[in-house]
Design an enzyme around this catalytic site. Structure first.
Site, PDB file in Angstrom:
ATOM      1  N   GLY A  71      23.729  38.431  29.946  1.00 15.75           N
ATOM      2  CA  GLY A  71      24.210  37.734  28.618  1.00 15.75           C
ATOM      3  C   GLY A  71      23.014  38.716  28.462  1.00 15.75           C
ATOM      4  O   GLY A  71      21.724  38.755  29.158  1.00 15.75           O
TER       5      GLY A  71
ATOM      6  N   GLU B 123      19.274  37.577  30.676  1.00 15.34           N
ATOM      7  CA  GLU B 123      19.577  37.908  31.474  1.00 15.34           C
ATOM      8  C   GLU B 123      18.998  39.314  31.708  1.00 15.34           C
ATOM      9  O   GLU B 123      19.153  39.845  32.693  1.00 15.34           O
ATOM     10  CB  GLU B 123      20.454  37.206  32.452  1.00 15.34           C
ATOM     11  CG  GLU B 123      21.328  36.433  32.541  1.00 15.34           C
ATOM     12  CD  GLU B 123      21.575  35.720  31.442  1.00 15.34           C
ATOM     13  OE1 GLU B 123      22.792  36.361  30.378  1.00 15.34           O
ATOM     14  OE2 GLU B 123      20.825  35.012  31.185  1.00 15.34           O
TER      15      GLU B 123
ATOM     16  N   HIS C  60      24.559  33.406  32.795  1.00 18.42           N
ATOM     17  CA  HIS C  60      24.169  33.282  31.590  1.00 18.42           C
ATOM     18  C   HIS C  60      24.180  31.862  30.691  1.00 18.42           C
ATOM     19  O   HIS C  60      24.637  30.920  30.574  1.00 18.42           O
ATOM     20  CB  HIS C  60      24.765  33.920  30.230  1.00 18.42           C
ATOM     21  CG  HIS C  60      24.806  34.063  29.107  1.00 18.42           C
ATOM     22  ND1 HIS C  60      23.843  34.837  28.632  1.00 18.42           N
ATOM     23  CD2 HIS C  60      25.575  33.847  27.717  1.00 18.42           C
ATOM     24  CE1 HIS C  60      23.419  34.623  27.714  1.00 18.42           C
ATOM     25  NE2 HIS C  60      24.384  34.213  26.888  1.00 18.42           N
TER      26      HIS C  60
ATOM     27  N   HIS D 185      40.949  11.612  50.674  1.00 18.93           N
ATOM     28  CA  HIS D 185      41.856  11.858  49.577  1.00 18.93           C
ATOM     29  C   HIS D 185      42.948  10.896  49.389  1.00 18.93           C
ATOM     30  O   HIS D 185      42.645  10.353  48.101  1.00 18.93           O
ATOM     31  CB  HIS D 185      43.017  13.306  50.182  1.00 18.93           C
ATOM     32  CG  HIS D 185      43.381  13.940  48.519  1.00 18.93           C
ATOM     33  ND1 HIS D 185      43.963  15.136  48.695  1.00 18.93           N
ATOM     34  CD2 HIS D 185      43.467  13.791  47.649  1.00 18.93           C
ATOM     35  CE1 HIS D 185      44.287  15.396  47.672  1.00 18.93           C
ATOM     36  NE2 HIS D 185      43.729  14.642  46.356  1.00 18.93           N
TER      37      HIS D 185
ATOM     38  N   GLY E 112      38.143  20.627  46.882  1.00 21.06           N
ATOM     39  CA  GLY E 112      39.422  20.776  46.369  1.00 21.06           C
ATOM     40  C   GLY E 112      39.906  21.172  44.925  1.00 21.06           C
ATOM     41  O   GLY E 112      40.847  21.881  44.221  1.00 21.06           O
TER      42      GLY E 112
END
Ligand code: TZD
Ligand code: CA
Length: 528
Positions: free
Chosen positions: A25, A28, A70, A281, A401
């Site tokens: 952007g 940058e 950005h 999990h 995950g």
């Protein structure tokens, strides 16, 4: 004049960070000005894909990768991908452009307000240098910190008026700096480990992603063979630390408290290497350890060691510790282990292809050293059973995950390892979160074979709904997606295969070429 800009590029060059993954952007552009010929810029069309590609690149190359995002919006888009980078110990050096210093306070457009706060807690260090002259030193700090054990992402916000400033005197010292760590156990610690291992009647090895991350797979094999230990992969596996057809290999542990204890029942010593204890999990309460078992953990991550609910831990360099153990341990006198029986082919019912059949074809036709990037959540178990992995660095799965890793990471892994072929196995749900990486694969001619398993649903969530006894949840199906059309839209050649023979043909064709190919395969839904 030596500027902040030229000093920073010199540091990046010296440290080997000459591949930049980014999406630019206005903030940058001053960093990208006069981009040197010996650097390459890999443009991603969305920051999730940018960070995912860099993550794959860092994991597969073993070294830090540079990301340029950005400001706040770009950072925010990349943060889902950062969850994976954090848990995979991926050394990403993430830079983001900031407004000019004098306009941050008034919150001009694109001011990254409280920039250093934004990416926390998914980075090891987050910083905006206090003045332009400190930017090269801060960049050097970011690189060294990302690469220290445990490796992990860091974030640096850089106001865009800093780049043209004159570099501070002494900046050249930064170029030569090397920061190394030493992680051998003391002789007392080593002796104790050896004593516990030799005293155990029935020890078992549980191996995690940092065994692969430290390139210690061969040492894990030697240790398992020496002590005749069965070797399991730690739950929620994001890498493959052990050859999967080795006689001692036993599979991946389930990601549940009760399930792990069930699988490890009968062992009196559980040696966990390079993994947290444990990455659970699904919630299935029970005993943390099987009866009569002790647990020892060897990890490079003090956080992993400290937060474990049971067992003793030793924090250090995994490769060094394994090497020391292999050297000093005497050969065990238990009988050698027998390999697990190979899974049988599954009968096809004539309708949709079964993922197991697809994996059998893959196992037959893929190169011996193929690298698999996997993000099809309902087929993880079937994949590990059916596809042989021999070499280190053969498998990558999102470590937290967070979906949107697979497609971009496959591109990054292939860029880091051009001599091995990357095969991405992606679900029709997962593919959408990182779909724009197809464009990068096409534009940079990165020859990944993308296999999309199209079962029309979030298969793993259907299974989870059963586990949690949830009925009637909306939003679990993804009909109406045409991945061949999407791939062609992004410039990638596409094939559809509906039978075993057609898939074998498409895969052979894709592997024979030197560009990216996507193969869409309608499949049955199976249980993870
Ligand atoms: N969003 C993000 C960024 N990450 C997630 N993990 C999810 C949502 C939730 N999620 C899972 O944990 S698995 C899954 C979702 C949506 C289904 C993935 O579907 P798929 O794979 O088609 O890729 P299967 O094989 O059909 O399960
Ligand atoms: Ca699916």
């Amino acid at each position: 004049m030596n500027t902040v800009h030229s000093a920073c590029y010199a540091i990046l060059r010296q440290q080997g960070l000459t591949t930049v993954f980014g999406n630019p952007g206005s903030n940058e552009l001053p960093f990208l000005q006069g981009f040197p010929d010996d650097f390459r810029y890999i443009l991603g069309l969305h920051e999730g894909a940018v960070v995912g590609m860099a993550d794959g690149f860092a994991l597969a190359s073993g070294g830090p990768a540079l990301v340029n995002l950005h400001a706040a919006a770009g950072t925010g888009n990349g943060m889902g991908a950062l969850t994976n980078a954090w848990y995979s110990h991926s050394p990403l050096v993430i830079t983001a452009g900031q407004q000019v210093r004098s306009m941050v306070g008034v919150e001009a457009m694109l001011a990254n307000v409280d920039a250093a706060q934004l990416p926390k807690p998914l980075v090891k260090w987050s910083h905006e240098p206090a003045c332009a002259e400190d930017v090269p030193r801060a960049l050097s700090q970011a690189i060294h910190l990302a690469n220290q054990l445990p490796k992990g992402p860091v974030y640096l916000s850089i106001p865009y008026d800093d780049w043209s400033h004159e570099a501070a005197a002494g900046v050249e010292h930064l170029l030569q700096r090397q920061v190394a760590s030493a992680g051998l156990p003391s002789s007392a610690q080593l002796q104790r480990l050896v004593q516990q291992l030799t005293a155990a009647h029935n020890p078992v090895l549980v191996l995690g992603p940092d065994v692969d991350g430290s390139g210690s797979n061969h040492l894990a094999v030697q240790l398992a063979e020496k002590l005749r230990m069965p070797a399991w992969v730690a739950p929620s596996a994001s890498r493959c630390p052990f050859p999967t057809r080795h006689p001692n290999f036993r599979g991946v542990l389930p990601a549940a408290i009760a399930g792990i204890s069930r699988c490890l029942a009968g062992h009196d010593l559980i040696l966990v290497v390079g993994a947290p204890v444990f990455r659970y999990h699904q919630y299935a309460p029970g005993a943390y350890l099987p009866e009569g078992a002790r647990l020892l953990q060897i990890t490079c991550d003090a956080g992993e060691a400290a937060r474990a609910p049971m067992g003793d831990a030793l924090v250090g360099d995994i490769g060094e510790i394994l090497q020391a153990l292999v050297w000093v341990l005497p050969e065990g006198d238990r009988p050698p282990l027998q390999a697990l029986p190979r899974p049988q082919p599954v009968p096809e019912q004539g309708g949709l292809l079964r993922p197991e059949t697809l994996f059998d074809v893959l196992d037959e036709l893929a190169p011996r050293d193929a690298i698999y990037v996997k993000e099809s959540t309902s087929t993880v178990g079937a994949f590990w059973q059916r596809v042989e992995m021999r070499e280190p660095g053969s498998y990558y799965f999102p470590a937290a995950g967070g979906l949107g890793f697979g497609l971009p990471a496959a591109v990054g892994v292939q860029l880091a390892r051009p001599e091995r072929r990357v095969i991405a196995i992606i679900g029709d749900g997962s593919a959408n979160y990182g779909i724009t990486a197809l464009w990068s694969a096409a534009q940079y001619r990165v020859p990944v074979v993308f296999i999309i398993l199209k079962n029309g649903t979030y298969g793993a969530l259907r299974w989870f709904a059963e586990v949690l006894q949830v009925e009637g949840a909306p939003g679990l199906d993804v009909p109406g997606l045409d991945f061949c059309a999407l791939a062609r839209g992004y410039g990638v050649e596409a094939l559809q295969a509906t039978t075993r023979e057609a898939f074998a043909e498409a895969l052979s064709q894709a592997l024979a070429g030197d560009g990216p190919v996507l193969i869409e395969v309608p499949t049955l839904t199976i249980e993870p």
